[in-house]
Design an enzyme around this catalytic site. Structure first.
Site, PDB file in Angstrom:
ATOM      1  N   CYS B  76      37.776 -24.862 107.295  1.00 64.76           N
ATOM      2  CA  CYS B  76      36.350 -24.592 107.105  1.00 64.76           C
ATOM      3  C   CYS B  76      35.527 -25.849 107.441  1.00 64.76           C
ATOM      4  O   CYS B  76      35.563 -26.299 108.575  1.00 64.76           O
ATOM      5  CB  CYS B  76      36.103 -24.064 105.691  1.00 64.76           C
ATOM      6  SG  CYS B  76      34.474 -23.337 105.464  1.00 64.76           S
ATOM      7  N   HIS B 174      39.455 -19.237 105.954  1.00 67.61           N
ATOM      8  CA  HIS B 174      40.247 -19.746 104.831  1.00 67.61           C
ATOM      9  C   HIS B 174      41.602 -19.044 104.813  1.00 67.61           C
ATOM     10  O   HIS B 174      41.703 -17.934 104.299  1.00 67.61           O
ATOM     11  CB  HIS B 174      39.512 -19.480 103.514  1.00 67.61           C
ATOM     12  CG  HIS B 174      38.347 -20.386 103.314  1.00 67.61           C
ATOM     13  ND1 HIS B 174      38.474 -21.635 102.748  1.00 67.61           N
ATOM     14  CD2 HIS B 174      37.044 -20.243 103.630  1.00 67.61           C
ATOM     15  CE1 HIS B 174      37.290 -22.223 102.716  1.00 67.61           C
ATOM     16  NE2 HIS B 174      36.401 -21.404 103.249  1.00 67.61           N
ATOM     17  N   GLU B 176      44.074 -19.554 103.001  1.00 64.74           N
ATOM     18  CA  GLU B 176      44.536 -19.355 101.614  1.00 64.74           C
ATOM     19  C   GLU B 176      43.876 -18.152 100.959  1.00 64.74           C
ATOM     20  O   GLU B 176      44.281 -17.720  99.887  1.00 64.74           O
ATOM     21  CB  GLU B 176      44.296 -20.636 100.802  1.00 64.74           C
ATOM     22  CG  GLU B 176      42.859 -20.934 100.381  1.00 64.74           C
ATOM     23  CD  GLU B 176      41.972 -21.560 101.470  1.00 64.74           C
ATOM     24  OE1 GLU B 176      42.351 -21.525 102.657  1.00 64.74           O
ATOM     25  OE2 GLU B 176      40.892 -22.066 101.111  1.00 64.74           O
TER      26      GLU B 176
END
Lengths: 253, 192
Positions: B76, B174, B176
Site C-alpha cells: 500500500c 493488501h 493480508e
C-alpha cells in the site's frame, strides 16, 4: 472493476452476536469469531462489528474480540459502537481492526473526525449515521437511534466528508428491521452529494433489495445482519443473483 | 526470519497474523540490525505519506531500506513510498523507482475502497494467480503505469498495483486482507 461489497454486520453484546429488531428485542445469533470465519469463507467482502453494549461496559472485551477476529479472518473488518476518543481507536486498530466507525461521538464533537483522520488516515474512519424521516426531512439520531437531533442527514454527511471521513455508513431507522428494502432514494442522493463510498444499511429482507440498493440506491456496499445470521439469504446465492443482474461482485472460484 | 518494519504504520497486526497462518515467524521491529539481517523485509504502510516519511527519517530507516539486498515487499503506502515523489503532501519518497504518485480525480469516489480485479500479471509474486483475481484496496493516491509495473488495475483509468525493481517489490493492495489470493501472493513472496 471495483466490485460492490456485501457486508454482514455482527451486533455484539457481551462478546456474543445479537441482532435487534428496530434496535429493540435482541436475539442470540452465535459466536462472533466463528460467524466471521464462516462469512469470510462464503466470500463476504467485509465485516462490521457493532458493539451495542459499548457505552455501558468496559472496552477490554471488545479489544480482545478484535484480536481474535483478526487472527481468524483474512478479509477487512470495521469495528464500531461507543467509540469516542483517539485512545479507543488506537487500541482497536492496534489489535487488527481495519476501520473504526464513529457515530454519536462525532455528532457531539465533530472535531473528533478531523483528529482521527489526521492521526490514522481517512481510510480507516467510517462515519456511521442513523437517521429517520420527520416531516419529509431526514434527521440524524443518536445513541443507537434513541435520541433525535435537528441535524440534517445530507448536511451532516457533507460535513463528515470535509472533516476527513473515509466512508459513510447510513442506516435508515425507518427501514431497519422492516425487511422491506433499503432507503434507496436517500442513498442515491447521498451518493450524488458526497464523494465517498456509501454503505447502505437497514431494510434488507430479500435478494432484490440488494439489487435495488446497488442500482437505484447507487450504494457502494450493502450491509445486513439477520438475513445472513438466520440463513434467510446465503452470500454465494446473493452474489450469483447480483452477477446475473450485471452488478459487479467478487466471485473468486 | 521476516522483519516487518515498525514505523507506526497502521494494521501491522493483520499482516503478522497472515504470516502466522502461513506458518512463518515474523517480527515487528525498527531495529536496524534485525532488519538488515532478516531473510525478507516487509515495508507496510497505511496513513499519510508525509508523516510516514518523517518517521522513517527520524528512525534512519529511509537510508537502511535503500541498502537492503534481500527481497523487500512494500504494501500500500509502502509501495508508493518506493517511488521518487508523491503528490500526497508533495514530498519525496525513497526514490528507488522513478515515478510520481498521483491522486485519483473526483470523477470517482475517493478513496477507492474495496475489491478490484488485477490484470497483466507478471513476475514470481503472481505464480498461481490468474488475471482477473480480486484483491482488497484502500487508497486515494495511485502509481501510474511505469516500466517497473508488474500488474495493473483500473479505477477511472489504468494504474499500477504491483511494481518491481531488483529486490524491491511493491503491491498496492493488501495481501493480508485479500483472502486466499492474497495469501498465495504472500506465500510467493516468502518463497523468493
Amino acid at each position: 472493476m471495483l466490485t460492490k461489497r456485501i457486508i454482514p454486520c455482527l451486533d455484539i453484546k457481551d462478546g456474543r452476536t445479537v441482532k435487534g429488531i428496530n434496535f429493540i428485542g435482541l436475539r442470540d445469533a452465535g459466536d462472533p469469531v466463528e460467524l466471521a470465519a464462516k462469512y469470510a469463507m462464503e466470500e463476504a467482502d467485509e465485516l462490521v462489528f457493532l458493539d451495542i453494549s459499548a457505552t455501558e461496559q468496559k472496552r477490554k472485551t471488545l479489544a480482545d474480540l478484535v484480536l481474535r477476529v483478526a487472527a481468524a479472518i483474512d478479509i477487512p473488518f470495521t469495528v464500531g459502537g461507543g467509540i469516542s476518543s483517539i485512545a479507543d481507536v488506537e487500541i482497536l486498530l492496534k489489535n487488527g481492526a481495519d476501520k473504526v466507525s464513529i457515530n454519536s461521538a462525532a455528532v457531539k464533537n465533530p472535531d473528533l473526525i478531523n483528529k482521527l483522520s489526521d492521526k490514522f488516515g481517512s481510510q480507516c474512519i467510517v462515519v456511521a449515521i442513523d437517521a429517520k424521516q420527520k416531516e419529509g426531512r431526514w434527521k440524524v439520531h443518536l445513541v443507537g437511534g434513541k435520541v433525535p437531533t435537528e441535524l440534517d442527514l445530507f448536511d451532516w454527511a457533507k460535513e463528515a466528508q470535509l472533516r476527513g471521513a473515509g466512508e459513510i455508513l447510513f442506516t435508515s431507522m425507518d427501514h431497519d428491521g422492516t425487511k422491506e428494502g433499503y432507503a434507496n432514494e436517500a442513498l442515491a442522493r447521498l451518493s450524488e452529494n458526497i464523494n465517498l463510498p456509501i454503505i447502505a444499511s437497514g431494510g434488507a429482507g430479500k435478494i432484490t433489495h440488494f439489487i435495488n440498493t446497488f442500482i437505484e440506491g447507487k450504494a457502494d456496499a450493502a450491509l445486513a445482519a439477520s438475513v445472513f445470521h438466520f440463513g434467510e439469504i446465503s452470500i454465494p446465492e446473493l452474489k450469483n443473483k447480483l452477477k446475473e443482474e450485471r452488478v459487479i461482485v467478487r466471485i473468486d472460484k | 526470519m521476516i522483519a516487518i518494519i515498525d514505523y507506526g504504520a497502521g494494521n501491522t497486526k493483520s499482516l503478522q497474523f497472515a504470516l502466522d497462518r502461513l506458518g512463518v515467524k515474523s517480527v515487528l521491529t525498527s531495529d536496524l540490525n534485525i532488519i538488515l539481517n532478516a531473510d525478507k523485509v516487509i515495508f507496510p504502510g497505511q496513513g499519510a505519506a508525509k508523516s510516514a516519511m518523517e518517521k522513517l527519517k527520524q528512525q534512519r530507516l529511509d537510508k537502511l531500506i535503500l541498502n537492503l539486498k534481500q527481497p523487500v515487499l512494500g504494501i500500500c503506502l509502502g509501495m508508493q513510498l518506493l517511488c521518487e515523489f508523491t503528490e500526497e503532501g508533495n514530498i519525496e519518497g525513497l526514490g528507488i523507482i522513478e515515478g510520481t504518485v498521483k491522486r485519483f480525480t473526483n470523477e470517482v469516489k475517493v478513496p477507492q475502497m474495496g475489491w478490484n480485479s488485477i490484470h497483466r500479471l507478471n513476475g514470481p509474486l503472481f505464480d498461481g494467480i490468474e488475471a482477473g483475481a480480486y484483491m482488497y484496496l484502500v487508497h486515494s493516491y495511485f502509481v501510474p503505469e511505469l516500466k517497473e509495473t508488474m500488474a495493473i488495475s483500473n479505477y477511472n483509468g489504468v494504474y499500477s498495483v504491483a511494481l518491481q525493481k531488483d529486490n524491491f517489490y511493491g503491491v498496492q493492495f493488501h495481501p493480508e486482507k485479500s483472502s486466499t489470493k492474497g495469501q498465495l501472493l504472500l506465500n510467493n513472496f516468502l518463497k523468493l
